[in-house]
Design a protein around this motif. Sequence first.
Motif, PDB file in Angstrom:
ATOM      1  N   TRP A 316       0.793  -1.223   0.000  1.00 14.77           N
ATOM      2  CA  TRP A 316       0.000   0.000   0.000  1.00 14.77           C
ATOM      3  C   TRP A 316       0.822   1.267   0.000  1.00 14.77           C
ATOM      4  O   TRP A 316       0.416   2.300  -0.552  1.00 14.77           O
ATOM      5  CB  TRP A 316      -0.925   0.016   1.217  1.00 14.77           C
ATOM      6  N   ILE A 317       2.013   1.256   0.597  1.00 12.65           N
ATOM      7  CA  ILE A 317       2.705   2.516   0.862  1.00 12.65           C
ATOM      8  C   ILE A 317       3.208   3.179  -0.415  1.00 12.65           C
ATOM      9  O   ILE A 317       3.274   4.404  -0.514  1.00 12.65           O
ATOM     10  CB  ILE A 317       3.855   2.306   1.875  1.00 12.65           C
ATOM     11  N   GLY A 318       3.545   2.385  -1.456  1.00 15.35           N
ATOM     12  CA  GLY A 318       3.974   2.975  -2.713  1.00 15.35           C
ATOM     13  C   GLY A 318       2.852   3.745  -3.389  1.00 15.35           C
ATOM     14  O   GLY A 318       3.053   4.859  -3.908  1.00 15.35           O
ATOM     15  N   ILE A 336      -6.792  10.685  -6.549  1.00 14.47           N
ATOM     16  CA  ILE A 336      -7.886   9.838  -6.069  1.00 14.47           C
ATOM     17  C   ILE A 336      -7.660   8.392  -6.464  1.00 14.47           C
ATOM     18  O   ILE A 336      -7.839   7.465  -5.662  1.00 14.47           O
ATOM     19  CB  ILE A 336      -9.229  10.358  -6.627  1.00 14.47           C
ATOM     20  N   ASP A 337      -7.231   8.167  -7.695  1.00 12.33           N
ATOM     21  CA  ASP A 337      -7.001   6.803  -8.181  1.00 12.33           C
ATOM     22  C   ASP A 337      -5.910   6.110  -7.378  1.00 12.33           C
ATOM     23  O   ASP A 337      -6.053   4.952  -6.957  1.00 12.33           O
ATOM     24  CB  ASP A 337      -6.619   6.857  -9.668  1.00 12.33           C
ATOM     25  N   MET A 338      -4.795   6.810  -7.136  1.00 14.45           N
ATOM     26  CA  MET A 338      -3.682   6.209  -6.399  1.00 14.45           C
ATOM     27  C   MET A 338      -4.058   5.921  -4.943  1.00 14.45           C
ATOM     28  O   MET A 338      -3.729   4.858  -4.401  1.00 14.45           O
ATOM     29  CB  MET A 338      -2.455   7.139  -6.429  1.00 14.45           C
ATOM     30  N   LEU A 339      -4.749   6.845  -4.317  1.00 10.54           N
ATOM     31  CA  LEU A 339      -5.122   6.658  -2.919  1.00 10.54           C
ATOM     32  C   LEU A 339      -6.137   5.531  -2.761  1.00 10.54           C
ATOM     33  O   LEU A 339      -6.107   4.786  -1.779  1.00 10.54           O
ATOM     34  CB  LEU A 339      -5.670   7.966  -2.344  1.00 10.54           C
ATOM     35  N   ARG A 340      -7.032   5.384  -3.710  1.00 13.28           N
ATOM     36  CA  ARG A 340      -7.984   4.276  -3.637  1.00 13.28           C
ATOM     37  C   ARG A 340      -7.279   2.935  -3.832  1.00 13.28           C
ATOM     38  O   ARG A 340      -7.665   1.936  -3.233  1.00 13.28           O
ATOM     39  CB  ARG A 340      -9.079   4.470  -4.678  1.00 13.28           C
ATOM     40  N   ASN A 346      -4.790  -1.857   1.627  1.00 18.48           N
ATOM     41  CA  ASN A 346      -4.811  -1.749   3.091  1.00 18.48           C
ATOM     42  C   ASN A 346      -6.041  -0.947   3.504  1.00 18.48           C
ATOM     43  O   ASN A 346      -5.966   0.274   3.681  1.00 18.48           O
ATOM     44  CB  ASN A 346      -3.530  -1.089   3.606  1.00 18.48           C
ATOM     45  N   PRO A 347      -7.189  -1.599   3.662  1.00 22.03           N
ATOM     46  CA  PRO A 347      -8.434  -0.876   3.971  1.00 22.03           C
ATOM     47  C   PRO A 347      -8.436  -0.182   5.330  1.00 22.03           C
ATOM     48  O   PRO A 347      -9.312   0.635   5.583  1.00 22.03           O
ATOM     49  CB  PRO A 347      -9.505  -1.988   3.932  1.00 22.03           C
ATOM     50  N   ASN A 348      -7.471  -0.496   6.185  1.00 20.30           N
ATOM     51  CA  ASN A 348      -7.417   0.103   7.520  1.00 20.30           C
ATOM     52  C   ASN A 348      -6.382   1.222   7.616  1.00 20.30           C
ATOM     53  O   ASN A 348      -5.936   1.566   8.712  1.00 20.30           O
ATOM     54  CB  ASN A 348      -7.113  -0.972   8.561  1.00 20.30           C
ATOM     55  N   ASP A 620     -15.929   4.041  -3.183  1.00 21.66           N
ATOM     56  CA  ASP A 620     -16.005   2.762  -3.867  1.00 21.66           C
ATOM     57  C   ASP A 620     -14.594   2.245  -4.064  1.00 21.66           C
ATOM     58  O   ASP A 620     -13.844   2.754  -4.887  1.00 21.66           O
ATOM     59  CB  ASP A 620     -16.698   2.928  -5.223  1.00 21.66           C
ATOM     60  N   ASN A 621     -14.201   1.258  -3.291  1.00 23.32           N
ATOM     61  CA  ASN A 621     -12.857   0.713  -3.371  1.00 23.32           C
ATOM     62  C   ASN A 621     -12.819  -0.601  -4.136  1.00 23.32           C
ATOM     63  O   ASN A 621     -11.896  -1.382  -4.004  1.00 23.32           O
ATOM     64  CB  ASN A 621     -12.291   0.481  -1.959  1.00 23.32           C
ATOM     65  N   SER A 622     -13.894  -0.869  -4.879  1.00 23.51           N
ATOM     66  CA  SER A 622     -13.937  -2.123  -5.602  1.00 23.51           C
ATOM     67  C   SER A 622     -13.382  -1.939  -7.001  1.00 23.51           C
ATOM     68  O   SER A 622     -13.216  -0.845  -7.497  1.00 23.51           O
ATOM     69  CB  SER A 622     -15.382  -2.631  -5.675  1.00 23.51           C
TER      70      SER A 622
END
Length: 636
Positions: A316-318, A336-340, A346-348, A620-622
């Motif tokens: 997730w960190i990259g 937005i795309d990268m952060l999603r 890592n959903p938490n 929407d993280n799907s």
Amino acid sequence: MMESVIERCKMQIHKFKKIYDFESAYWFAEKWLFAVFIDSEKSSVGAKQRNYFDGKWINLPNNDIHSSLLEPLEEMISCLIHNQQFARAVHFIKSNGLHIRSKTFFLLLLHCQVKLKDWINAELTLMDYEDRIVGKADLTNLTESEDPQQARIAHLKGVVFDALEKRELAVEEFKFSVKSDVSAVSSMMTLANRTMMDEKEAQIFIDEIFSGQEEDEMKRIYEMNLTPTEFNLKTNSKESMLLNAASIENYIWEVKDHMSKFSNEIALRLSSKLMKIDPYDDRILLNHIGLLVESDQSNELYKLGHLLIGLDPDKWIGWYCAGCYYLVVKKFMKAIDMLRKALIKNPNFGHAYLALGHVFSEEKEYDQAMNSYLSAQRVMPGSALPDLYVSVSYRALGNYEDAHSFIKQAYEREPCNPMVLHEYGTNLIKLEDYENAAKFLNRALNSLMQNVRRNSQSEVSPRWAPLLFNLGTALRLKGDYKEAVEMHKRGLILNSSSADGHIILATSLFADNLFESVEQLQNAMTYDRQNSFTNEILTRVINELSKEDHSLLFDDSSDEEKEEEPLKPLPTQQEVQQFVTPQNRPRLQSTPREFQFNVNDSFEMSIDEDSTMGYGEQLDNSGDISDDTLPLDADS
């Protein structure tokens, strides 16, 4: 003869594990198991299956596993885990019912299911543990004692509950893990990094753990991580073998401490040194990324994001670093795309939710911004920042009552945080409670200056100028014009190019010095020529001056002969109040306490927005995301 075979297998396993050849170690562990099985007193079972012991494994008889078999079985499964063959280990344990007979194998099964992120089956496995079905076998032959197993099982239970969004249960399990074994720092670090408790709760928890005991070195470790704002290593003169000036924890804490005091330049220098020592430690990386955002170093973010994604695109960190890069260069859709993507992996990860909220705020999508902040609140319940940012969003929409309720919650968690105090006071100005607004803004200023005095090398960032402007506005609105002018001038010392600052100073000078007011309005026009409000105010003030001095300077005719055009009055309090400077929107920081996103670069937001807002769609993280290419581009 079998004893010599067993001894040889043990030696070979030990040798190959030392050189990290777990495949060879597994092969000898399997031969050890066969030798024990054949040599066991249960000759009927051994004779029945001896024909199949030709390099291949078959299921053990479910109802008859001798305790002597547990040790080689544990070696076999540990080798599978080291080779990251988690699914194979799960099948091996469950098909032979090992997790029912031994707590050790239950622990190994739960560990593998967590690694596979098989949360549903992990929860089913926990049901067996809760029903006390687990651990009936004799564990005397195993080297691991029960208490470390109990602490580790509690930690894994917390991870499972956290993934299933059962936050309260997760926190209780992490606490129980620490109570079972105070050396279980993994649970303590999870509580700290995820900000699952505020500092008051954390201090009560620490006192509960170490009550009635002599001073324990571990207590200092807990205080450093769970109550960092109250902890000061340098003032504690007692020497510690676990925690001293040379330990990596001390340097990481110093970075966080400088960030909490808003000494970001010093923090960045120290963080850069740590990056040379250990550039892939998540704790160091998270701090460093935040500091790069604070200093607008987009090139460094670009290079670091490329490096991290190239090394491990599944981490997730990259993607978080890439999202921060696009946030800095104001390419919000890509951010937005990268952060999603980071949140899918890592959903938490509360920091990504906060950053996503900042992106939506920049786009003035306040409903989605608040959804992001509230998502951050769910995963980091001990932090005041989500409530703070929801309050800022409500205030941007003119909903000051709801803003007040959220900032009040943030204040209850962190009553000494200058950012919280600043937002509290700013919102009270909008609620026309000028007396209390001035008190809260004064407290924010005093807290900030106290942090500066603690570190003689630090300076107040120009991005704190809005605090002084807002304090001056509160003083002006309550009638303290002289103090208001002084405060506005102090703010302009920090940021002389602020058009809003010059306008606010001009409004405070209306009562006493119209000439200086004109000068400040002209200065504001220098920095923002397109500001129609400034043009209007400047015109009115000049007309007022012309009205006062016209007979003395420009006109020889008598007053009776002169017909004056009606002039617009000077601006009212309601008109000038709009220049309550927008709250400094804290940006990206990564300390696990109150400043996960630090003050700097102001996210200027219109506070005169007339639009209304309701809660919009959830994030929407799907969706399928391709990780085979690096999405960063070099222009910044």
